[in-house]
Motif scaffolding. Structure first.
Motif, PDB file in Angstrom:
ATOM      1  N   MET A   1      38.880  36.190  -2.690  1.00  0.00           N
ATOM      2  CA  MET A   1      38.284  36.771  -4.261  1.00  0.00           C
ATOM      3  C   MET A   1      37.777  37.943  -3.646  1.00  0.00           C
ATOM      4  N   ASN A   2      37.308  38.363  -4.548  1.00  0.00           N
ATOM      5  CA  ASN A   2      37.394  40.035  -4.516  1.00  0.00           C
ATOM      6  C   ASN A   2      35.911  39.560  -5.427  1.00  0.00           C
ATOM      7  N   TYR A   3      34.862  40.720  -4.552  1.00  0.00           N
ATOM      8  CA  TYR A   3      33.641  41.370  -5.502  1.00  0.00           C
ATOM      9  C   TYR A   3      33.494  42.378  -5.785  1.00  0.00           C
ATOM     10  N   ALA A   4      33.106  42.740  -7.164  1.00  0.00           N
ATOM     11  CA  ALA A   4      32.691  44.050  -7.423  1.00  0.00           C
ATOM     12  C   ALA A   4      31.066  44.447  -8.884  1.00  0.00           C
ATOM     13  N   VAL A   5      30.942  45.306  -9.044  1.00  0.00           N
ATOM     14  CA  VAL A   5      30.178  45.472  -9.531  1.00  0.00           C
ATOM     15  C   VAL A   5      30.409  45.498 -10.829  1.00  0.00           C
ATOM     16  N   PHE A   6      30.018  44.084 -12.335  1.00  0.00           N
ATOM     17  CA  PHE A   6      30.201  43.954 -12.879  1.00  0.00           C
ATOM     18  C   PHE A   6      30.256  45.469 -13.515  1.00  0.00           C
ATOM     19  N   ASP A   7      31.216  45.810 -15.230  1.00  0.00           N
ATOM     20  CA  ASP A   7      31.557  47.055 -15.271  1.00  0.00           C
ATOM     21  C   ASP A   7      31.513  46.088 -17.207  1.00  0.00           C
ATOM     22  N   THR A   8      31.217  47.226 -18.019  1.00  0.00           N
ATOM     23  CA  THR A   8      31.170  46.658 -19.413  1.00  0.00           C
ATOM     24  C   THR A   8      32.300  46.552 -20.278  1.00  0.00           C
ATOM     25  N   GLY A   9      32.605  46.875 -19.537  1.00  0.00           N
ATOM     26  CA  GLY A   9      34.319  46.189 -20.665  1.00  0.00           C
ATOM     27  C   GLY A   9      34.198  45.359 -19.776  1.00  0.00           C
ATOM     28  N   GLN A  10      34.023  44.215 -19.103  1.00  0.00           N
ATOM     29  CA  GLN A  10      34.259  42.736 -18.738  1.00  0.00           C
ATOM     30  C   GLN A  10      33.150  42.177 -19.442  1.00  0.00           C
ATOM     31  N   SER A  11      33.081  42.784 -21.069  1.00  0.00           N
ATOM     32  CA  SER A  11      31.409  42.184 -21.655  1.00  0.00           C
ATOM     33  C   SER A  11      32.067  40.337 -21.982  1.00  0.00           C
ATOM     34  N   ARG A  12      33.053  40.739 -22.580  1.00  0.00           N
ATOM     35  CA  ARG A  12      33.730  39.909 -23.542  1.00  0.00           C
ATOM     36  C   ARG A  12      34.219  38.548 -22.267  1.00  0.00           C
ATOM     37  N   GLU A  13      34.871  38.906 -21.605  1.00  0.00           N
ATOM     38  CA  GLU A  13      34.865  37.886 -20.751  1.00  0.00           C
ATOM     39  C   GLU A  13      34.183  36.721 -19.988  1.00  0.00           C
ATOM     40  N   VAL A  14      32.933  38.348 -19.538  1.00  0.00           N
ATOM     41  CA  VAL A  14      32.139  37.085 -18.685  1.00  0.00           C
ATOM     42  C   VAL A  14      30.916  36.415 -19.558  1.00  0.00           C
ATOM     43  N   ILE A  15      30.830  37.234 -21.343  1.00  0.00           N
ATOM     44  CA  ILE A  15      30.145  35.950 -22.300  1.00  0.00           C
ATOM     45  C   ILE A  15      30.582  34.210 -21.656  1.00  0.00           C
ATOM     46  N   GLU A  16      32.216  35.248 -21.948  1.00  0.00           N
ATOM     47  CA  GLU A  16      32.997  33.585 -22.637  1.00  0.00           C
ATOM     48  C   GLU A  16      32.701  32.949 -21.412  1.00  0.00           C
ATOM     49  N   LEU A  17      32.787  33.673 -20.385  1.00  0.00           N
ATOM     50  CA  LEU A  17      33.078  32.409 -18.223  1.00  0.00           C
ATOM     51  C   LEU A  17      31.629  31.666 -18.559  1.00  0.00           C
ATOM     52  N   PHE A  18      30.129  32.505 -18.956  1.00  0.00           N
ATOM     53  CA  PHE A  18      29.231  31.898 -18.597  1.00  0.00           C
ATOM     54  C   PHE A  18      28.558  30.437 -20.084  1.00  0.00           C
ATOM     55  N   ARG A  19      29.680  30.706 -21.518  1.00  0.00           N
ATOM     56  CA  ARG A  19      29.411  29.922 -21.961  1.00  0.00           C
ATOM     57  C   ARG A  19      30.544  28.664 -21.914  1.00  0.00           C
ATOM     58  N   ARG A  20      31.277  28.378 -21.072  1.00  0.00           N
ATOM     59  CA  ARG A  20      32.180  27.451 -21.218  1.00  0.00           C
ATOM     60  C   ARG A  20      31.441  27.027 -19.628  1.00  0.00           C
ATOM     61  N   VAL A  21      31.199  27.490 -18.771  1.00  0.00           N
ATOM     62  CA  VAL A  21      30.807  26.776 -17.453  1.00  0.00           C
ATOM     63  C   VAL A  21      29.141  26.917 -17.579  1.00  0.00           C
ATOM     64  N   PHE A  22      28.152  26.876 -18.303  1.00  0.00           N
ATOM     65  CA  PHE A  22      27.155  26.161 -18.912  1.00  0.00           C
ATOM     66  C   PHE A  22      27.734  25.071 -19.744  1.00  0.00           C
ATOM     67  N   THR A  23      28.236  24.948 -20.852  1.00  0.00           N
ATOM     68  CA  THR A  23      28.961  24.206 -21.604  1.00  0.00           C
ATOM     69  C   THR A  23      29.652  22.759 -21.247  1.00  0.00           C
ATOM     70  N   ASP A  24      30.470  23.278 -19.771  1.00  0.00           N
ATOM     71  CA  ASP A  24      31.036  22.209 -18.615  1.00  0.00           C
ATOM     72  C   ASP A  24      29.724  21.455 -17.812  1.00  0.00           C
ATOM     73  N   SER A  25      28.965  22.674 -17.578  1.00  0.00           N
ATOM     74  CA  SER A  25      28.028  21.850 -16.661  1.00  0.00           C
ATOM     75  C   SER A  25      26.704  21.146 -17.533  1.00  0.00           C
ATOM     76  N   GLU A  26      26.510  21.951 -18.819  1.00  0.00           N
ATOM     77  CA  GLU A  26      24.821  21.216 -19.468  1.00  0.00           C
ATOM     78  C   GLU A  26      24.931  21.083 -20.668  1.00  0.00           C
ATOM     79  N   GLY A  27      25.827  20.645 -21.588  1.00  0.00           N
ATOM     80  CA  GLY A  27      26.210  20.950 -23.084  1.00  0.00           C
ATOM     81  C   GLY A  27      26.515  22.202 -23.503  1.00  0.00           C
ATOM     82  N   ARG A  28      26.818  21.648 -25.224  1.00  0.00           N
ATOM     83  CA  ARG A  28      27.579  22.901 -25.704  1.00  0.00           C
ATOM     84  C   ARG A  28      26.078  24.392 -26.022  1.00  0.00           C
ATOM     85  N   ASP A  29      25.614  23.815 -26.505  1.00  0.00           N
ATOM     86  CA  ASP A  29      23.854  24.008 -26.312  1.00  0.00           C
ATOM     87  C   ASP A  29      23.218  24.871 -25.537  1.00  0.00           C
TER      88      ASP A  29
END
Ligand SMILES: CC(C)(COP(=O)(O)OP(=O)(O)OC[C@H]1O[C@@H](n2cnc3c(N)ncnc32)[C@H](O)[C@@H]1OP(=O)(O)O)[C@@H](O)C(=O)NCCC(=O)NCCS
Length: 177
Positions: A1-29
């Motif tokens: 695993m690599n750890y790094a400072v977030f870059d704004t070029g990663q915005s779409r991928e990151v927003i999608e990650l949060f949507r997906r993970v929180f939908t899985d754990s706590e539902g779509r809303d």
């Protein structure tokens, strides 16, 4: 695993990650809500937000954001929120390592205190301890006061800070608290 400072070029991928993970754990809303929060944090003025990513072979599998908590005595303080690890990568230590990586980075930037609002059992593993609302005032009213947690990055203990506190606009919504 690599750890790094977030870059704004990663915005779409990151927003999608949060949507997906929180939908899985706590539902779509909740997935939509946290996706919107992250989108707002990414749009926040640079000095007041710090983000970090965990990547596995170029794929972002974890992400965390910290944003400024403005307090009356000018202590340099941030709030950790939110953090997510891809559902299929959870339980392997990535979340704790990502939090540790982010906190170490903030410490090197002179940040003195980090607060969060969440499960004490999980955040206790990465140095957070309960903080009373009388000691340090949360920026909004808490639905679960036992979830208000903090840690000092300067070696001393968290001393009371008088007066109200303020979070960044993106977090300044009662539904997050
Ligand atoms: C919370 C989260 C970031 C942790 O990441 P992770 O990579 O799974 O965590 P780690 O593998 O580093 O640590 C796992 C440990 O934390 C505990 N843990 C994980 N999620 C927890 C939760 N929601 N509540 C309590 N404990 C939790 C596990 O029991 C485990 O404990 P152990 O090491 O004693 O077995 C991840 O599970 C996640 O994205 N969850 C969904 C989104 C979320 O709830 N985010 C946090 C709120 S902002």
């Amino acid at each position: 695993m690599n750890y790094a400072v977030f870059d704004t070029g990663q915005s779409r991928e990151v927003i999608e990650l949060f949507r997906r993970v929180f939908t899985d754990s706590e539902g779509r809303d909740e997935g939509m809500l946290i996706g919107n929060l992250v989108s707002g944090l990414i749009s926040t003025r640079g000095r007041d937000v710090a983000g970090f990513v965990a990547t596995d072979q170029e794929k972002i599998v974890g992400c965390i954001f910290f944003s400024r908590l403005t307090v009356q005595d000018n202590t340099n303080a941030f709030i950790l929120s939110p953090v997510a690890v891809d559902t299929s990568y959870q339980g392997q230590g990535t979340g704790q390592e990502l939090i540790g990586f982010g906190i170490q980075h903030l410490k090197e930037q002179g940040v003195e205190r980090v607060f969060t609002y969440g499960n004490p059992a999980f955040y206790g593993k990465v140095g957070f301890k309960p903080v009373s609302e009388e000691c340090v005032s949360p920026p909004l009213e808490l639905t679960q006061p036992e979830g208000w947690l903090g840690q000092s990055l300067t070696g001393d203990k968290i001393m009371p800070i008088a007066g109200a506190s303020r979070c960044v606009e993106a977090l300044n919504k009662q539904e997050y608290w």
